[in-house]
Design an enzyme around this catalytic site. Structure first.
Site, PDB file in Angstrom:
ATOM      1  CE  LYS A  77      36.358  41.478  45.520  1.00 34.90           C
ATOM      2  NZ  LYS A  77      36.793  40.745  44.311  1.00 34.90           N
ATOM      3  CB  SER A 152      40.438  41.836  43.619  1.00 35.63           C
ATOM      4  OG  SER A 152      39.233  41.223  43.194  1.00 35.63           O
ATOM      5  CB  SER A 176      39.343  38.214  42.050  1.00 36.17           C
ATOM      6  OG  SER A 176      40.154  39.090  41.317  1.00 36.17           O
TER       7      SER A 176
END
Length: 488
Positions: A77, A152, A176
Site C-alpha cells: 500500500k 482505504s 481499511s
C-alpha cells in the site's frame, strides 16, 4: 503461463525445484499486473526495474529452501515507506516523495527475500472507504468494475482479487483492510494493535493504525503475517508479544470453541441478505462443533461517532508536518511564509482530508476538547469494556464485515456520513485494538460478502484456526472474478 492460481507453498516448491526462477516469477507477475491494470487500476507505481534487479540477485544466490517467501512478489500500500520507490499516500501533497528508508514491515519482507513489485492505490492518506479520494485514479472492484473496491486499501485488495499478485500489504485504521477484503472476496487481517510495527507507515490515526496482510486464503494470510509481525524499538507502540508461527493452529478442529454473535451486528442498517449469509455461516460453525450464542455490545452503536472524533483529531495533528517546507508538494504562488503554508495545504490536500483536519482541529480546540475529544475517549473505554466482558466467556466474535456489498462508483463520495457508516462494523475493533479478519462467506447479487471474526488481543492464531475451518468446508475462496479467470 500465469502463476497467479498457485499458492505460496506451490510457488515455493517450483522455485526450490528450479522449475521457475525468481526472475521468471517476477516477470509473469509484472505481465499479470499490466494485463489487468487498465480494468481495475490497483497500482500507483509498478517498480519493474527494482523488482527485476532484486529477483536477479535472489536467483544469483539461490532460493532458500527453508524460507517460504524467498522470491515471492509483494504489493505494498502506498502509505508504507519503500526506500527508493515513490510513496505518495495517494496525495498530491506527496506526489514526488521518495523515502530514504524502508518501513519495518517492508524491511522484514526484504529480509525474507520477498520482492516489492509495486505500490497500490488507496484513499488519500487512508481517509476514505472507497479508494475514490486518491489523487491519481479510482480503483475498481475486481468483481464488477462499476463498483468500488472498498477502502482505504482498495488497491491492495483488488490486486489480490484480480490475480495481479498473490500477496499484498494494507493498513487498517477503521476497517481499511477488512472492508476492501470483504468487497473483493479475499482474506484480510487487521492484527492486534502493536503486532506489526508502524515505523514507516504514514500516520493517519496513531492510536488506531495497523499494517496487515491480504491473501486469497487464510493460510497464506497467516504466512505473510509471520513475515511482517515483529517487535520494533523504532515504534514506541510495538508490542513485546510475538507468536512464533501464526499458522500453528490452522487445520485443527474447532469443537468446543465458543463464538459470540452480537445482536447489534445484525440490526438496523444491515442488508437482509447479508444477515442471512452470516446466520448461515453461524450454522456452519455449529456444524463444525462450535457453540454460537447471541450477545450484546451495547456501546458499539457509538463507534462511528467516537472514531471520527478521535481519528480526525489525531489526523489533524499528524498532518501538520505537510507544510510545503520539508518535502512533497509546495505551492508556487506564495509570496510569504504564511501563504506557503496556506496555499500548499489548500492545494495539496483533497476535500476529504481537509474535512477531517477541520473536524479534528475543532474537536481539539480549547472550547470543545472536553465535549468532544475527551468524551470520545471515555466512550471508547466503554466499547473496550464491552469487548472484555464478551471475551471473558467467548473465544471469538462473529459478524458481517460490512452492512452491504460493494456499492457503485460515485454514489457515496459526495455523502460523507453515508460513507462513514459503511465502517460501522469494523471501527469498534480498531477502537479496542483487537485483531479482526474478513473471509469470503458468500455472494449477494454476484458480489462477495465478507464474514468478520474478532478475537481478544493476540488471538490471531485462534482467529486463523476458526477462519481456516470455515474455509475448508466452503468454496467461496475458490470462486474468482472473470478478470482472474473465473466465471463471475
Amino acid at each position: 503461463m500465469s502463476f497467479n492460481h498457485k499458492t505460496i507453498e506451490e510457488l515455493h516448491d517450483l522455485l526450490v525445484a528450479k522449475e521457475i526462477s525468481a526472475t521468471e516469477l517476477t516477470q509473469k507477475t509484472l505481465e499479470d499486473i499490466k494485463s489487468r491494470e487498465e480494468a481495475v487500476g490497483s497500482f500507483i507505481t509498478v517498480s519493474e526495474e527494482a523488482a527485476l534487479k532484486q529477483a536477479a540477485a535472489i536467483d544469483a544466490k539461490g532460493i532458500d529452501a527453508d524460507n517460504l517467501m524467498s522470491g515471492i512478489p509483494l504489493a505494498v500500500k502506498d502509505n508504507i515507506s519503500t526506500k527508493g520507490i515513490l510513496t505518495t499516500a495517494a496525495s498530491k501533497m506527496l506526489y514526488n516523495y521518495e523515502p530514504i528508508f524502508d518501513a519495518t514491515s517492508v524491511a522484514n519482507a526484504y529480509a525474507k527475500d520477498m520482492i516489492v513489485i509495486g505500490k497500490t492505490n488507496m484513499d488519500e492518506f487512508a481517509m476514505g472507504g472507497s479508494t475514490e479520494t486518491s489523487y491519481f485514479k479510482k480503483t475498481k472492484n475486481a468483481w464488477d468494475h462499476t463498483k468500488v473496491p472498498g477502502g482505504s486499501s482498495g488497491g491492495s485488495a483488488t490486486a489480490v482479487a484480480s490475480g495481479q499478485v498473490r500477496l499484498s500489504l494494507g493498513s487498517d485504521t477503521g476497517g481499511s483492510i477488512r472492508q476492501p477484503a470483504a468487497f473483493n472476496g479475499v482474506v484480510g487481517l487487521k492484527p492486534t494493535y502493536g503486532t506489526v510495527s508502524r515505523y514507516g507507515l504514514i500516520a493517519f490515526g496513531s492510536s488506531l493504525d495497523q499494517i496487515g496482510p491480504f491473501a486469497p486464503t487464510v493460510k497464506e494470510n497467516a504466512q505473510l503475517l509471520n513475515v511482517i509481525a515483529s517487535s520494533d524499538v523504532k515504534d514506541a507502540t510495538s508490542a513485546p508479544v510475538r507468536i512464533a508461527d501464526y499458522t500453528s493452529k490452522i487445520g485443527r478442529d474447532i469443537k468446543g470453541m465458543k463464538i459470540a454473535l452480537p445482536k447489534e451486528y445484525l440490526g438496523e442498517g444491515i442488508d437482509p441478505e447479508i444477515k442471512e449469509t452470516v446466520l448461515a455461516a453461524a450454522k456452519q460453525f455449529e456444524a463444525l462443533g462450535a457453540t454460537v450464542e447471541e450477545v450484546s455490545l451495547p456501546h458499539s452503536k457509538y463507534g462511528v461517532a467516537v472514531y471520527y472524533i478521535i481519528a480526525s483529531s489525531e489526523a489533524s495533528s499528524n498532518l501538520q508536518r505537510f507544510d510545503g517546507i520539508r518535502y512533497g508538494f509546495r505551492a508556487d504562488d506564495a509570496k510569504n511564509l504564511d501563504e506557503i503554508y496556506v496555499n500548499t495545504r489548500s492545494q495539496g490536500f483533497g476535500d476529504e482530508v481537509k474535512r477531517r483536519i477541520m473536524l479534528g482541529t475543532f474537536s481539539l480546540s480549547s472550547g470543545y476538547y472536553d465535549a468532544y475529544f475527551k468524551k470520545a475517549g471515555q466512550v471508547r473505554t466503554l466499547i473496550i469494556e464491552d469487548f472484555d466482558k464478551v471475551f471473558a466467556d467467548y473465544d471469538l466474535i462473529l459478524g458481517p464485515t460490512t452492512p452491504t456489498v460493494a456499492f457503485g462508483l460515485d454514489t457515496l463520495n459526495h455523502d460523507p456520513v453515508a460513507m462513514y457508516l459503511a465502517d460501522l462494523l469494523t471501527i469498534p475493533v480498531n477502537l479496542a485494538g483487537l485483531p479482526g479478519i474478513s473471509i469470503p462467506a458468500g455472494f449477494v447479487d454476484g458480489l462477495p460478502v465478507g464474514l468478520q471474526l474478532i478475537g481478544p488481543k493476540y488471538a490471531e492464531e485462534t482467529i486463523y484456526q476458526a477462519a481456516a475451518a470455515f474455509e475448508a468446508v466452503t468454496d467461496y475462496h475458490k470462486q474468482q472474478p472473470i478478470i482472474f479467470g473465473g466465471d463471475k
